[in-house]
Scaffold this motif. Structure first.
Motif, PDB file in Angstrom:
ATOM      1  N   ALA A   1       0.747  -1.045  -0.109  1.00 21.77           N
ATOM      2  CA  ALA A   1      -0.107   0.071   0.482  1.00 21.77           C
ATOM      3  C   ALA A   1       0.836   1.126  -0.020  1.00 21.77           C
ATOM      4  O   ALA A   1       0.453   2.235  -0.365  1.00 21.77           O
ATOM      5  N   LYS A   2       2.029   1.248   0.104  1.00 22.83           N
ATOM      6  CA  LYS A   2       2.740   2.381   0.951  1.00 22.83           C
ATOM      7  C   LYS A   2       3.209   2.988  -0.167  1.00 22.83           C
ATOM      8  O   LYS A   2       3.059   4.138  -0.732  1.00 22.83           O
ATOM      9  N   ASP A   3       3.748   2.033  -1.541  1.00 24.79           N
ATOM     10  CA  ASP A   3       3.931   2.281  -3.182  1.00 24.79           C
ATOM     11  C   ASP A   3       3.431   1.846  -3.968  1.00 24.79           C
ATOM     12  O   ASP A   3       4.047   1.763  -4.868  1.00 24.79           O
ATOM     13  N   ILE A   4       2.202   1.986  -3.632  1.00 23.82           N
ATOM     14  CA  ILE A   4       1.326   1.258  -4.921  1.00 23.82           C
ATOM     15  C   ILE A   4       1.304   1.944  -5.837  1.00 23.82           C
ATOM     16  O   ILE A   4       1.438   1.779  -7.173  1.00 23.82           O
ATOM     17  N   LYS A   5       1.543   3.438  -5.642  1.00 32.36           N
ATOM     18  CA  LYS A   5       1.021   4.449  -6.793  1.00 32.36           C
ATOM     19  C   LYS A   5       2.141   3.736  -8.102  1.00 32.36           C
ATOM     20  O   LYS A   5       1.630   4.588  -9.017  1.00 32.36           O
ATOM     21  N   ASP A   6       3.669   3.656  -7.271  1.00 31.66           N
ATOM     22  CA  ASP A   6       4.335   3.515  -8.180  1.00 31.66           C
ATOM     23  C   ASP A   6       4.362   2.108  -9.039  1.00 31.66           C
ATOM     24  O   ASP A   6       5.208   1.519  -9.337  1.00 31.66           O
ATOM     25  N   ILE A   7       3.996   1.597  -8.403  1.00 28.79           N
ATOM     26  CA  ILE A   7       3.826  -0.081  -8.826  1.00 28.79           C
ATOM     27  C   ILE A   7       2.779  -0.241  -9.630  1.00 28.79           C
ATOM     28  O   ILE A   7       1.292  -0.160  -9.687  1.00 28.79           O
ATOM     29  N   GLN A   8       3.246  -1.296 -11.208  1.00 31.08           N
ATOM     30  CA  GLN A   8       2.393  -1.834 -12.088  1.00 31.08           C
ATOM     31  C   GLN A   8       2.699  -3.149 -12.058  1.00 31.08           C
ATOM     32  O   GLN A   8       4.048  -3.382 -10.859  1.00 31.08           O
ATOM     33  N   ALA A   9       1.418  -4.323 -11.464  1.00 33.66           N
ATOM     34  CA  ALA A   9       1.199  -5.304 -11.961  1.00 33.66           C
ATOM     35  C   ALA A   9      -0.008  -5.905 -12.504  1.00 33.66           C
ATOM     36  O   ALA A   9      -0.895  -5.534 -11.959  1.00 33.66           O
ATOM     37  N   GLY A  10       0.291  -7.644 -13.062  1.00 37.29           N
ATOM     38  CA  GLY A  10      -0.446  -7.864 -13.855  1.00 37.29           C
ATOM     39  C   GLY A  10      -1.236  -9.308 -13.834  1.00 37.29           C
ATOM     40  O   GLY A  10      -0.378  -9.819 -13.784  1.00 37.29           O
ATOM     41  N   PHE A  11      -2.425  -9.510 -13.773  1.00 34.01           N
ATOM     42  CA  PHE A  11      -1.854 -11.142 -13.729  1.00 34.01           C
ATOM     43  C   PHE A  11      -2.789 -11.824 -14.877  1.00 34.01           C
ATOM     44  O   PHE A  11      -3.950 -11.051 -15.245  1.00 34.01           O
ATOM     45  N   LEU A  12      -2.822 -13.228 -15.502  1.00 32.67           N
ATOM     46  CA  LEU A  12      -3.706 -13.868 -16.178  1.00 32.67           C
ATOM     47  C   LEU A  12      -3.840 -15.116 -16.016  1.00 32.67           C
ATOM     48  O   LEU A  12      -3.169 -15.757 -14.887  1.00 32.67           O
ATOM     49  N   ALA A  13      -4.967 -15.485 -16.129  1.00 34.05           N
ATOM     50  CA  ALA A  13      -5.401 -16.961 -15.496  1.00 34.05           C
ATOM     51  C   ALA A  13      -6.554 -17.597 -16.699  1.00 34.05           C
ATOM     52  O   ALA A  13      -6.948 -16.554 -16.854  1.00 34.05           O
ATOM     53  N   ILE A  14      -6.320 -19.014 -16.689  1.00 28.51           N
ATOM     54  CA  ILE A  14      -7.228 -19.770 -17.249  1.00 28.51           C
ATOM     55  C   ILE A  14      -7.585 -20.810 -16.217  1.00 28.51           C
ATOM     56  O   ILE A  14      -6.528 -21.508 -16.084  1.00 28.51           O
ATOM     57  N   ASN A  15      -8.462 -21.647 -16.347  1.00 30.45           N
ATOM     58  CA  ASN A  15      -9.123 -22.342 -15.832  1.00 30.45           C
ATOM     59  C   ASN A  15      -9.692 -24.008 -16.857  1.00 30.45           C
ATOM     60  O   ASN A  15      -9.636 -23.886 -17.844  1.00 30.45           O
ATOM     61  N   LYS A  16      -9.532 -24.628 -16.385  1.00 31.66           N
ATOM     62  CA  LYS A  16      -9.573 -26.133 -16.908  1.00 31.66           C
ATOM     63  C   LYS A  16     -10.646 -26.642 -18.158  1.00 31.66           C
ATOM     64  O   LYS A  16     -10.307 -26.717 -18.726  1.00 31.66           O
ATOM     65  N   ASP A  17     -11.757 -25.244 -18.281  1.00 30.11           N
ATOM     66  CA  ASP A  17     -13.069 -25.372 -19.097  1.00 30.11           C
ATOM     67  C   ASP A  17     -12.665 -23.856 -20.177  1.00 30.11           C
ATOM     68  O   ASP A  17     -13.166 -25.260 -20.249  1.00 30.11           O
ATOM     69  N   GLY A  18     -11.940 -23.417 -19.694  1.00 29.15           N
ATOM     70  CA  GLY A  18     -10.969 -22.921 -20.859  1.00 29.15           C
ATOM     71  C   GLY A  18     -12.330 -21.085 -20.729  1.00 29.15           C
ATOM     72  O   GLY A  18     -11.608 -20.060 -21.693  1.00 29.15           O
ATOM     73  N   GLU A  19     -12.227 -21.327 -19.544  1.00 22.79           N
ATOM     74  CA  GLU A  19     -12.487 -19.308 -19.070  1.00 22.79           C
ATOM     75  C   GLU A  19     -11.618 -19.171 -18.644  1.00 22.79           C
ATOM     76  O   GLU A  19     -10.236 -19.774 -18.710  1.00 22.79           O
ATOM     77  N   TYR A  20     -10.850 -17.694 -18.992  1.00 18.78           N
ATOM     78  CA  TYR A  20      -9.866 -16.919 -19.090  1.00 18.78           C
ATOM     79  C   TYR A  20     -10.516 -15.414 -18.147  1.00 18.78           C
ATOM     80  O   TYR A  20     -11.141 -15.447 -17.275  1.00 18.78           O
ATOM     81  N   GLY A  21      -9.173 -15.101 -17.754  1.00 16.47           N
ATOM     82  CA  GLY A  21      -9.489 -14.211 -16.968  1.00 16.47           C
ATOM     83  C   GLY A  21      -8.280 -12.779 -16.687  1.00 16.47           C
ATOM     84  O   GLY A  21      -6.784 -13.547 -17.042  1.00 16.47           O
ATOM     85  N   ALA A  22      -8.520 -12.057 -16.020  1.00 16.34           N
ATOM     86  CA  ALA A  22      -7.125 -10.739 -16.751  1.00 16.34           C
ATOM     87  C   ALA A  22      -7.540  -9.629 -15.822  1.00 16.34           C
ATOM     88  O   ALA A  22      -8.119  -8.837 -15.235  1.00 16.34           O
ATOM     89  N   PHE A  23      -6.373  -9.109 -15.272  1.00 15.79           N
ATOM     90  CA  PHE A  23      -6.752  -8.104 -13.992  1.00 15.79           C
ATOM     91  C   PHE A  23      -4.933  -7.114 -13.967  1.00 15.79           C
ATOM     92  O   PHE A  23      -4.056  -7.838 -13.938  1.00 15.79           O
ATOM     93  N   ALA A  24      -5.155  -6.017 -14.004  1.00 13.61           N
ATOM     94  CA  ALA A  24      -4.142  -4.872 -13.566  1.00 13.61           C
ATOM     95  C   ALA A  24      -4.207  -4.543 -12.171  1.00 13.61           C
ATOM     96  O   ALA A  24      -5.568  -4.199 -11.143  1.00 13.61           O
ATOM     97  N   VAL A  25      -3.034  -4.376 -11.313  1.00 11.25           N
ATOM     98  CA  VAL A  25      -3.275  -2.676 -10.270  1.00 11.25           C
ATOM     99  C   VAL A  25      -3.617  -2.100 -10.784  1.00 11.25           C
ATOM    100  O   VAL A  25      -4.754  -0.691 -10.436  1.00 11.25           O
ATOM    101  N   GLN A  26      -3.027  -1.238 -12.516  1.00  4.57           N
ATOM    102  CA  GLN A  26      -3.040   0.453 -12.539  1.00  4.57           C
ATOM    103  C   GLN A  26      -3.108  -0.025 -14.091  1.00  4.57           C
ATOM    104  O   GLN A  26      -3.620  -1.150 -14.294  1.00  4.57           O
ATOM    105  N   LYS A  27      -4.023   1.224 -14.348  1.00  3.11           N
ATOM    106  CA  LYS A  27      -4.450   1.062 -16.404  1.00  3.11           C
ATOM    107  C   LYS A  27      -3.551   0.716 -17.272  1.00  3.11           C
ATOM    108  O   LYS A  27      -2.252   0.865 -16.588  1.00  3.11           O
ATOM    109  N   GLY A  28      -3.209   0.489 -17.913  1.00  2.00           N
ATOM    110  CA  GLY A  28      -2.730   0.044 -19.344  1.00  2.00           C
ATOM    111  C   GLY A  28      -1.956  -1.620 -19.871  1.00  2.00           C
ATOM    112  O   GLY A  28      -1.248  -1.448 -20.321  1.00  2.00           O
TER     113      GLY A  28
END
Length: 328
Positions: free
Chosen positions: A281-308
């Motif tokens: 939390a203290k440094d979050i304005k300077d942090i970008q991190a993003g995640f991708l995921a797939i489940n075994k059924d073929g659904e997927y997701g993506a989300f990040a801390v910041q836009k872009g």
């Protein structure tokens, strides 16, 4: 710096490789409208450079059916991309002026291999696969990883910075200050996860790490459970961004475990981002991190801390580059 973070709005011509244009989804499709979609086979990878990497991975998968070779060959494209300053030997160096590389690869049966703090190896992802297939270990680092590469016949590249990296390094040395700037090539990677038509999963991750990092620093990319995690019983996840923030929450393992408990890939990625923000939390304005995921059924997701944060999606109906949702 390259403007590759700009969201690409591709024309139908750019997706004609897979199916006739009328069947290809538009690149402007938002992540929200993609909820509930299921695809087998499916390949996802991080950032704009995921598009050419996915092209290669998809071709290998269609020709051979070998999911592990697909995720290896796909990210090798990025490892050789001279325009990319966050992956491969052409990437931005550490504060000593030396490019050092990290990579990992994993199969859904739990087999995995990684290398970290490697010098002079053009394709660390291939070395990580050799660790997985030819040693009793999961990770080799530093000089030991380099010696293993030599023993396996990997050519040792001359340790000279690429022209773009050299120019950036000389500019940095004027003040020699380290400060991450989100969504540019000082803390990115390529992470790729893939689901085969048979329901098997695999993933890969490779990076040159933080620009101007302390010599010896290792990020999340080669750490199984942080930058990459794959489980055939559940799904797969990969991460990109500031590695220290991802390691603190074991991000990819967390996402797979959340999916095991019944969360969708999108819900799991969003929860991982919330936890990452809480831990940083203290440094979050300077942090970008993003995640991708797939489940075994073929659904997927993506989300990040910041836009872009963008990600590439290849499936039987076409290929596109999508903009992930974000928290802040």
């Amino acid at each position: 710096m390259s403007n590759r973070r700009t969201f690409l709005k591709k024309t139908l011509a750019s997706t004609s490789l897979l199916l006739p244009a009328g069947l290809i989804p538009a690149c402007s499709q938002s992540q929200d409208t993609a909820q509930g979609e299921k695809f087998k086979p499916l390949i996802l990878s991080t950032w704009d450079h995921g598009m050419p990497a996915n092209d290669r991975a998809w071709k290998v998968l269609m020709e051979t059916g070998d999911l592990v070779s697909a995720v290896e060959e796909g990210v090798k494209v990025t490892e050789l991309d001279m325009e990319n300053l966050s992956v491969g030997l052409q990437g931005l160096p550490d504060r000593e002026g030396i490019p050092t590389l990290d990579a990992s690869i994993m199969k859904g049966d739990g087999s995995c291999g990684s290398v970290a703090f490697v010098r002079q190896v053009r394709h660390p992802i291939s070395l990580a696969r050799r660790v997985m297939e030819e040693t009793p270990h999961v990770m080799l680092v530093g000089e030991g990883a380099r010696q293993f590469a030599i023993a396996r016949g990997f050519p040792m590249e001359e340790e000279v910075l690429s022209p773009k990296a050299e120019a950036a390094y000389q500019e940095w040395k004027v003040e020699s200050q380290y400060k991450p700037i989100i969504n540019i090539e000082n803390h990115d990677t390529i992470g790729m996860i893939a689901l085969g038509a048979d329901g098997k999963l695999a993933g890969s991750c490779t990076t040159s790490g933080l620009a101007f990092k302390m010599h010896g620093r290792v990020g999340d990319s080669p750490i199984i459970g942080a930058g990459l995690y794959v489980d055939d019983e559940v799904g797969a996840a990969t991460a990109t961004g500031l590695g220290e923030s991802i390691i603190r929450i074991c991000g990819s393992f967390l996402i797979v475990e959340l999916m095991r408990q019944g969360r969708s890939p999108q819900e799991a990625c969003e929860e991982a981002v919330r936890r990452l923000i809480a831990k940083n939390a203290k440094d979050i304005k300077d942090i970008q991190a993003g995640f991708l995921a797939i489940n075994k059924d073929g659904e997927y997701g993506a989300f990040a801390v910041q836009k872009g944060f963008t990600f590439a999606r290849h499936q039987s109906q076409g290929k596109d580059l999508l903009q992930a949702g974000y928290k802040m």
